[in-house]
Motif scaffolding. Structure first.
Motif, PDB file in Angstrom:
ATOM      1  N   LYS A 120       0.850  -1.194   0.000  1.00 36.19           N
ATOM      2  CA  LYS A 120       0.000   0.000   0.000  1.00 36.19           C
ATOM      3  C   LYS A 120       0.885   1.242   0.000  1.00 36.19           C
ATOM      4  O   LYS A 120       1.736   1.417   0.886  1.00 36.19           O
ATOM      5  N   ASN A 127      -4.680   6.309  -1.675  1.00 31.07           N
ATOM      6  CA  ASN A 127      -3.897   5.084  -1.527  1.00 31.07           C
ATOM      7  C   ASN A 127      -3.856   4.302  -2.836  1.00 31.07           C
ATOM      8  O   ASN A 127      -4.876   4.121  -3.496  1.00 31.07           O
ATOM      9  N   ASP A 129      -2.827   0.567  -4.081  1.00 33.24           N
ATOM     10  CA  ASP A 129      -2.526  -0.789  -3.639  1.00 33.24           C
ATOM     11  C   ASP A 129      -1.998  -1.624  -4.803  1.00 33.24           C
ATOM     12  O   ASP A 129      -2.646  -1.702  -5.860  1.00 33.24           O
ATOM     13  N   HIS A 323      -7.719  -0.067  -6.048  1.00 30.68           N
ATOM     14  CA  HIS A 323      -7.282   1.203  -5.467  1.00 30.68           C
ATOM     15  C   HIS A 323      -6.161   1.789  -6.326  1.00 30.68           C
ATOM     16  O   HIS A 323      -4.977   1.540  -6.088  1.00 30.68           O
ATOM     17  N   GLY A 344     -12.180  -6.135  -2.805  1.00 29.88           N
ATOM     18  CA  GLY A 344     -12.989  -5.186  -2.051  1.00 29.88           C
ATOM     19  C   GLY A 344     -14.192  -5.843  -1.412  1.00 29.88           C
ATOM     20  O   GLY A 344     -14.562  -5.548  -0.272  1.00 29.88           O
ATOM     21  N   HIS A 347     -13.188  -7.664   1.765  1.00 29.38           N
ATOM     22  CA  HIS A 347     -12.934  -6.789   2.906  1.00 29.38           C
ATOM     23  C   HIS A 347     -14.228  -6.234   3.490  1.00 29.38           C
ATOM     24  O   HIS A 347     -14.340  -6.063   4.706  1.00 29.38           O
ATOM     25  N   ARG A 348     -15.187  -5.937   2.626  1.00 27.47           N
ATOM     26  CA  ARG A 348     -16.464  -5.443   3.148  1.00 27.47           C
ATOM     27  C   ARG A 348     -17.159  -6.511   3.977  1.00 27.47           C
ATOM     28  O   ARG A 348     -17.854  -6.206   4.954  1.00 27.47           O
ATOM     29  N   ASP A 356     -12.195   0.953   5.356  1.00 25.53           N
ATOM     30  CA  ASP A 356     -11.282   1.969   4.830  1.00 25.53           C
ATOM     31  C   ASP A 356     -11.020   3.089   5.821  1.00 25.53           C
ATOM     32  O   ASP A 356     -10.101   3.889   5.626  1.00 25.53           O
ATOM     33  N   HIS A 357     -11.832   3.190   6.888  1.00 20.72           N
ATOM     34  CA  HIS A 357     -11.648   4.250   7.874  1.00 20.72           C
ATOM     35  C   HIS A 357     -10.607   3.907   8.929  1.00 20.72           C
ATOM     36  O   HIS A 357     -10.180   4.786   9.673  1.00 20.72           O
ATOM     37  N   ASN A 361      -5.657   1.589   6.987  1.00 22.30           N
ATOM     38  CA  ASN A 361      -6.236   1.562   5.645  1.00 22.30           C
ATOM     39  C   ASN A 361      -6.557   2.932   5.071  1.00 22.30           C
ATOM     40  O   ASN A 361      -6.621   3.080   3.847  1.00 22.30           O
ATOM     41  N   ARG A 362      -6.805   3.914   5.919  1.00 23.37           N
ATOM     42  CA  ARG A 362      -7.210   5.212   5.380  1.00 23.37           C
ATOM     43  C   ARG A 362      -6.005   5.935   4.779  1.00 23.37           C
ATOM     44  O   ARG A 362      -4.853   5.665   5.126  1.00 23.37           O
TER      45      ARG A 362
END
Length: 489
Positions: A120, A127, A129, A323, A344, A347-348, A356-357, A361-362
């Motif tokens: 990353k 960001n 990746d 990303h 993605g 991860h969700r 992402d927060h 990760n942010r």
């Protein structure tokens, strides 16, 4: 030297901040009586403990990571307009997660398996990746086969163990895997440490410059520590003695100030050359030979800071090849196209819609400005801002400039194979790799393969697997057949 603990001095408290009077004894109805439901310290601790883990990754579950710095050492503005690649000497903060592929979260490090190399870049444009491996190729070329492939590598639903029949049945019926399997069972299949292996972007990516010119690019990360590997016997012994060997080595090397370093290289193909290149340049089972597109050094990657909490920063770290930043984009690689969605989505599911927060990760060098709101663990960061676009209240706005250039396509929709180029087949590059090896390397490769293939229960599955290597190189196949027959009696 160990990482200093960041503990606030003062009384132990509950999650709500109330002081805890007794953390040794739960509250009961009299001495020796049953525990009371009003003991909220006990209930809070047990409830939190039950929820301390999130679902582990289906693949790449076993991982280690570290923060670092990427330093650009060559002007690449002729190929890309990405700002973090705009000025020689420019440094960008990074986070790199290494992982094995098939093992679960509690598996050993020193096993024969590809290693994930997920990087990353915390750039000023968001960001970026780069999700790759320690091999430049992969087992399959189309994402529609990925769940089937991984099912063969994981535990069988009936036996609960990885089965040689499943592995070699799939590989034998998927000749495209021959190149990657040759990599995997060669000396580099078990790195000695995470510091002593290369990394690769593996996929082909698009770079585009200020003039809108398009280039296809492959990434290489060459270890400055030198390549070091383990034999099968050495790995088996180390796995039993220290299952955490690779994670421990990475952490301790950084604690000692011996910061791992990689030289970053790219191969660059002008877009106009892709259609008539001798191999399909977007086929993940193929490399671009260096004599066609020599690697160009562009930078240095150094790891220099350990995570303070493995769960928060390694387990909850997320990477997605979707990303991108301005000047970098996808290619028609069918495996990459599938991963643009799948990573993605994973991860969700695993970490949550606001993954992402999290700090790891942010973006670190800019702010994320979105209209997404609410959801699990939403932190209220948007305060009273409007949650739609366009708006008349000073909200974020579109730039009207895509991150990457469009790719021209023709034809009709349908379930189609990727275009075949002049020298495309499933065996030529595996054969080339075999012929590059020394006699000792060939002997170890054949022995590693034979030890595994000999465990297959059916002769037809074993023969089909051997035949793929026979087509890659006659000597390769002959030696492997002899070795397997000797082991199978």
């Amino acid at each position: 030297m160990t990482q200093e603990a960041h503990v606030t001095q003062g009384p132990l408290t509950t999650e709500a901040g109330a002081p805890v009077a007794d953390n040794q004894n739960s509250e009961t109805a009299g001495a020796g009586g049953p525990v009371l439901v009003q003991d909220q310290t006990l209930l809070e601790k047990l409830a939190h403990f039950n929820r301390e883990r999130i679902p582990e990754r289906i693949v790449h579950a076993r991982g280690a990571g570290a923060y670092g710095t990427f330093t650009l050492t060559r002007d690449v503005s002729q190929w890309t307009r990405a700002k973090f690649l705009s000025e020689v000497g420019k440094q960008t903060e990074t986070f790199l997660r290494f992982s094995t592929v098939a093992g679960n979260l509690g598996s050993a490090d020193a096993v024969r398996d590809p290693r994930g190399f997920a990087l990353k870049f915390y750039t000023e444009e968001g960001n970026y990746d780069l999700v790759g491996n320690n091999t430049p190729v992969f087992f399959i070329k189309d994402a529609i086969k990925f769940p089937d492939f991984i099912h063969t590598q994981k535990r069988d639903p009936y036996t609960g163990s990885q089965e040689a029949d499943n592995v070699w049945d799939f590989w034998g019926l998927s000749p495209e895997s021959t190149h990657q399997v040759t990599w995997l069972f060669g000396d580099r299949g078990i790195p000695a440490t995470l510091r002593h292996m290369n990394g690769y972007g593996s996929h082909t990516y698009q770079w585009n410059n200020e003039a809108g010119e398009v280039f296809w690019v492959k990434y290489h990360f060459k270890t400055d520590q030198g390549i070091k590997n383990l034999t099968t016997d050495e790995a088996n012994q180390l796995s039993g003695m220290d299952p955490d060997s690779h994670q421990r080595d990475l952490r301790e090397s950084i604690e000692r100030g011996e910061f791992p370093l990689w030289t970053v290289q790219i191969q660059v193909m002008p877009a106009a050359e892709a259609a008539n290149y001798r191999f399909n340049p977007f086929d993940l089972t193929k490399v671009w030979p260096h004599e066609d597109y020599p690697p160009i050094e562009i930078g240095k990657l150094e790891l220099n800071r350990n995570p303070e909490n493995i769960f928060a920063e390694v387990e909850q770290s997320i990477f997605s090849p979707a990303h991108f930043v301005p000047g970098i984009g996808p290619s028609p690689d069918k495996m990459l196209q599938g991963r643009l969605f799948a990573y993605g989505d994973a991860h969700r599911y695993r970490v949550g819609i606001n993954a992402d927060h999290l700090p790891v990760n942010r973006p670190h060098a800019t702010d994320a400005r979105t209209n997404s709101r609410d959801g699990f663990l939403y932190d209220g960061r948007h305060k009273g801002a409007k949650n739609y676009e366009p708006n008349s209240f000073g909200g974020p706005f579109q730039t009207d400039r895509p991150l990457w250039q469009p790719t021209q396509v023709t034809g009709t929709t349908g379930n189609t194979e990727a275009p075949v180029h002049a020298e495309d087949n499933d065996f030529v590059q595996a054969g080339n790799l075999y012929r590059l090896m020394s006699e000792d390397e060939k002997a170890r490769l054949v022995d590693n393969l034979a030890q595994f293939i000999s465990k297959v229960s059916r002769d037809d599955i074993a023969e089909r697997a051997i035949n793929n290597f026979r087509q890659a190189d006659g000597d390769f196949g002959k030696r492997l057949d002899t070795a397997v027959q000797a082991l199978r009696g």
